[in-house]
Design a protein around this motif. Structure first.
Motif, PDB file in Angstrom:
ATOM      1  N   PHE A 130      45.593  28.592  33.903  1.00  0.00           N
ATOM      2  CA  PHE A 130      46.897  28.720  34.538  1.00  0.00           C
ATOM      3  C   PHE A 130      47.204  27.482  35.372  1.00  0.00           C
ATOM      4  CE2 PHE A 130      45.590  32.898  33.426  1.00  0.00           C
ATOM      5  CZ  PHE A 130      46.756  33.556  33.082  1.00  0.00           C
ATOM      6  N   LEU A 131      48.478  27.331  35.695  1.00  0.00           N
ATOM      7  CA  LEU A 131      48.944  26.252  36.558  1.00  0.00           C
ATOM      8  C   LEU A 131      49.630  26.880  37.757  1.00  0.00           C
ATOM      9  CD1 LEU A 131      49.622  23.260  37.166  1.00  0.00           C
ATOM     10  CD2 LEU A 131      51.674  23.569  35.757  1.00  0.00           C
ATOM     11  N   ALA A 132      49.235  26.457  38.955  1.00  0.00           N
ATOM     12  CA  ALA A 132      49.891  26.869  40.198  1.00  0.00           C
ATOM     13  C   ALA A 132      50.525  25.617  40.807  1.00  0.00           C
ATOM     14  CB  ALA A 132      48.892  27.483  41.169  1.00  0.00           C
ATOM     15  N   ARG A 133      51.804  25.695  41.083  1.00  0.00           N
ATOM     16  CA  ARG A 133      52.514  24.578  41.714  1.00  0.00           C
ATOM     17  C   ARG A 133      52.765  24.944  43.174  1.00  0.00           C
ATOM     18  NH1 ARG A 133      54.565  21.202  37.625  1.00  0.00           N
ATOM     19  NH2 ARG A 133      54.586  22.192  35.584  1.00  0.00           N
ATOM     20  N   GLY A 134      51.965  24.377  44.056  1.00  0.00           N
ATOM     21  CA  GLY A 134      52.092  24.642  45.481  1.00  0.00           C
ATOM     22  C   GLY A 134      51.334  25.879  45.911  1.00  0.00           C
ATOM     23  N   VAL A 135      50.800  25.816  47.132  1.00  0.00           N
ATOM     24  CA  VAL A 135      50.039  26.926  47.697  1.00  0.00           C
ATOM     25  C   VAL A 135      50.357  27.054  49.174  1.00  0.00           C
ATOM     26  CG1 VAL A 135      48.103  26.866  46.078  1.00  0.00           C
ATOM     27  CG2 VAL A 135      48.053  25.397  48.086  1.00  0.00           C
ATOM     28  N   GLU A 136      50.006  28.193  49.709  1.00  0.00           N
ATOM     29  CA  GLU A 136      50.154  28.455  51.146  1.00  0.00           C
ATOM     30  C   GLU A 136      48.797  28.874  51.685  1.00  0.00           C
ATOM     31  OE1 GLU A 136      52.292  31.818  53.965  1.00  0.00           O
ATOM     32  OE2 GLU A 136      52.881  31.623  51.869  1.00  0.00           O
ATOM     33  N   ARG A 137      48.373  28.260  52.770  1.00  0.00           N
ATOM     34  CA  ARG A 137      47.099  28.630  53.395  1.00  0.00           C
ATOM     35  C   ARG A 137      47.275  29.986  54.057  1.00  0.00           C
ATOM     36  NH1 ARG A 137      41.915  26.968  52.871  1.00  0.00           N
ATOM     37  NH2 ARG A 137      40.785  27.135  54.792  1.00  0.00           N
ATOM     38  N   VAL A 138      46.455  30.987  53.657  1.00  0.00           N
ATOM     39  CA  VAL A 138      46.600  32.340  54.196  1.00  0.00           C
ATOM     40  C   VAL A 138      45.355  32.837  54.918  1.00  0.00           C
ATOM     41  CG1 VAL A 138      48.403  33.048  52.569  1.00  0.00           C
ATOM     42  CG2 VAL A 138      45.988  33.401  51.984  1.00  0.00           C
ATOM     43  N   ALA A 139      44.198  32.224  54.644  1.00  0.00           N
ATOM     44  CA  ALA A 139      42.945  32.707  55.240  1.00  0.00           C
ATOM     45  C   ALA A 139      41.841  31.712  54.959  1.00  0.00           C
ATOM     46  CB  ALA A 139      42.582  34.072  54.663  1.00  0.00           C
ATOM     47  N   ASP A 140      40.671  32.014  55.487  1.00  0.00           N
ATOM     48  CA  ASP A 140      39.489  31.257  55.108  1.00  0.00           C
ATOM     49  C   ASP A 140      39.000  31.787  53.759  1.00  0.00           C
ATOM     50  OD1 ASP A 140      39.449  29.719  57.432  1.00  0.00           O
ATOM     51  OD2 ASP A 140      38.206  31.187  58.507  1.00  0.00           O
ATOM     52  N   ALA A 141      38.328  30.948  53.028  1.00  0.00           N
ATOM     53  CA  ALA A 141      37.758  31.373  51.752  1.00  0.00           C
ATOM     54  C   ALA A 141      36.752  32.494  51.999  1.00  0.00           C
ATOM     55  CB  ALA A 141      37.082  30.193  51.071  1.00  0.00           C
ATOM     56  N   THR A 142      36.737  33.493  51.102  1.00  0.00           N
ATOM     57  CA  THR A 142      35.780  34.592  51.225  1.00  0.00           C
ATOM     58  C   THR A 142      34.614  34.432  50.252  1.00  0.00           C
ATOM     59  OG1 THR A 142      37.074  35.968  49.708  1.00  0.00           O
ATOM     60  CG2 THR A 142      37.504  36.219  52.073  1.00  0.00           C
ATOM     61  N   GLU A 143      34.779  33.629  49.236  1.00  0.00           N
ATOM     62  CA  GLU A 143      33.692  33.335  48.280  1.00  0.00           C
ATOM     63  C   GLU A 143      32.982  32.093  48.793  1.00  0.00           C
ATOM     64  OE1 GLU A 143      32.914  34.658  45.083  1.00  0.00           O
ATOM     65  OE2 GLU A 143      34.306  36.321  45.327  1.00  0.00           O
ATOM     66  N   LEU A 144      31.830  32.258  49.419  1.00  0.00           N
ATOM     67  CA  LEU A 144      31.184  31.145  50.097  1.00  0.00           C
ATOM     68  C   LEU A 144      30.191  30.371  49.235  1.00  0.00           C
ATOM     69  CD1 LEU A 144      30.667  32.904  53.537  1.00  0.00           C
ATOM     70  CD2 LEU A 144      32.577  31.479  52.777  1.00  0.00           C
ATOM     71  N   ASN A 145      29.965  30.805  48.014  1.00  0.00           N
ATOM     72  CA  ASN A 145      29.014  30.121  47.140  1.00  0.00           C
ATOM     73  C   ASN A 145      29.704  29.330  46.037  1.00  0.00           C
ATOM     74  OD1 ASN A 145      26.717  31.193  48.481  1.00  0.00           O
ATOM     75  ND2 ASN A 145      27.113  33.143  47.459  1.00  0.00           N
ATOM     76  N   GLU A 146      30.974  29.037  46.204  1.00  0.00           N
ATOM     77  CA  GLU A 146      31.758  28.382  45.166  1.00  0.00           C
ATOM     78  C   GLU A 146      31.889  26.878  45.367  1.00  0.00           C
ATOM     79  OE1 GLU A 146      32.671  29.935  42.472  1.00  0.00           O
ATOM     80  OE2 GLU A 146      32.007  31.886  43.195  1.00  0.00           O
ATOM     81  N   GLY A 147      31.162  26.306  46.296  1.00  0.00           N
ATOM     82  CA  GLY A 147      31.226  24.871  46.528  1.00  0.00           C
ATOM     83  C   GLY A 147      32.220  24.511  47.613  1.00  0.00           C
TER      84      GLY A 147
END
Length: 191
Positions: A130-147
């Motif tokens: 998929f392609l996402a054009r633009g994002v909004e920061r909403v929280a800290d990452a919850t998956e901590l083992n993803e790099g």
């Protein structure tokens, strides 16, 4: 160019049975016949479907990628956010969920680019990009083992690919697709 399907060239599956299975992988044994008439057993591997997202910033100049280690091939590389489809979840829902869990950003839009099979000769594992054009920061990452996620210049991607710094098939397919859409040929078609 579309080619007609020729049943004379089809491999025939007479039967298939699992020889090992768990929630991550099923290894099967298929009794098949090939177009020459030869009949033999062929191993199959079925993996869960996955979705990944090329996340571009608002300007469309940077892509959000993770620098991470993959222990099976012992490779460090840049990867797009993504993961396996949950039961009852569409590929688009997975793509958006994985971006938010892994990065803390929520995509403003998610559009399907392409679906592919990464190892079509032996493995079943649909990958949806998929392609996402633009994002909004909403929280800290919850998956901590993803790099560690960083914004990478899209202009640097061809060099990263050439140097083997992007090795994941889903990341390669997605990034090359986006680069092809934004390249000189795509621009000249739009003009």
């Amino acid at each position: 160019m579309t080619r007609p399907q020729d049943d004379a060239g089809r491999w025939i599956v007479h039967s298939e049975r699992p020889i090992y299975e768990n929630e991550w992988v099923t290894v099967g044994l298929a009794d098949i016949s090939v177009p020459s008439g030869e009949r033999f057993d062929h191993h199959t591997v079925t993996l869960p479907s996955a979705a990944m997202t090329v996340v571009l910033d608002d300007a469309g100049e940077n892509v959000l990628m993770s620098w991470r280690h993959r222990f099976v091939p012992d490779v460090w590389n840049w990867e797009l956010p993504g993961g396996l489809l949950d039961a009852g979840e569409s590929p688009a829902e997975t793509a958006a969920r994985e971006v938010e869990e892994e990065t803390g950003y929520r995509p403003r839009s998610v559009e399907h680019l392409v679906s592919f099979e990464p190892m079509v000769g032996t493995v079943r594992s649909a990958h949806h990009v998929f392609l996402a054009r633009g994002v909004e920061r909403v929280a800290d990452a919850t998956e901590l083992n993803e790099g560690s996620f960083e914004w990478i210049s899209l202009a640097d991607v061809p060099e990263l690919i050439a140097k083997g710094r992007i090795a994941n098939s889903g990341s390669l397919v997605g990034l090359l697709h986006v680069l092809a859409l934004s390249g000189p040929t795509a621009r000249s078609r739009a003009e």
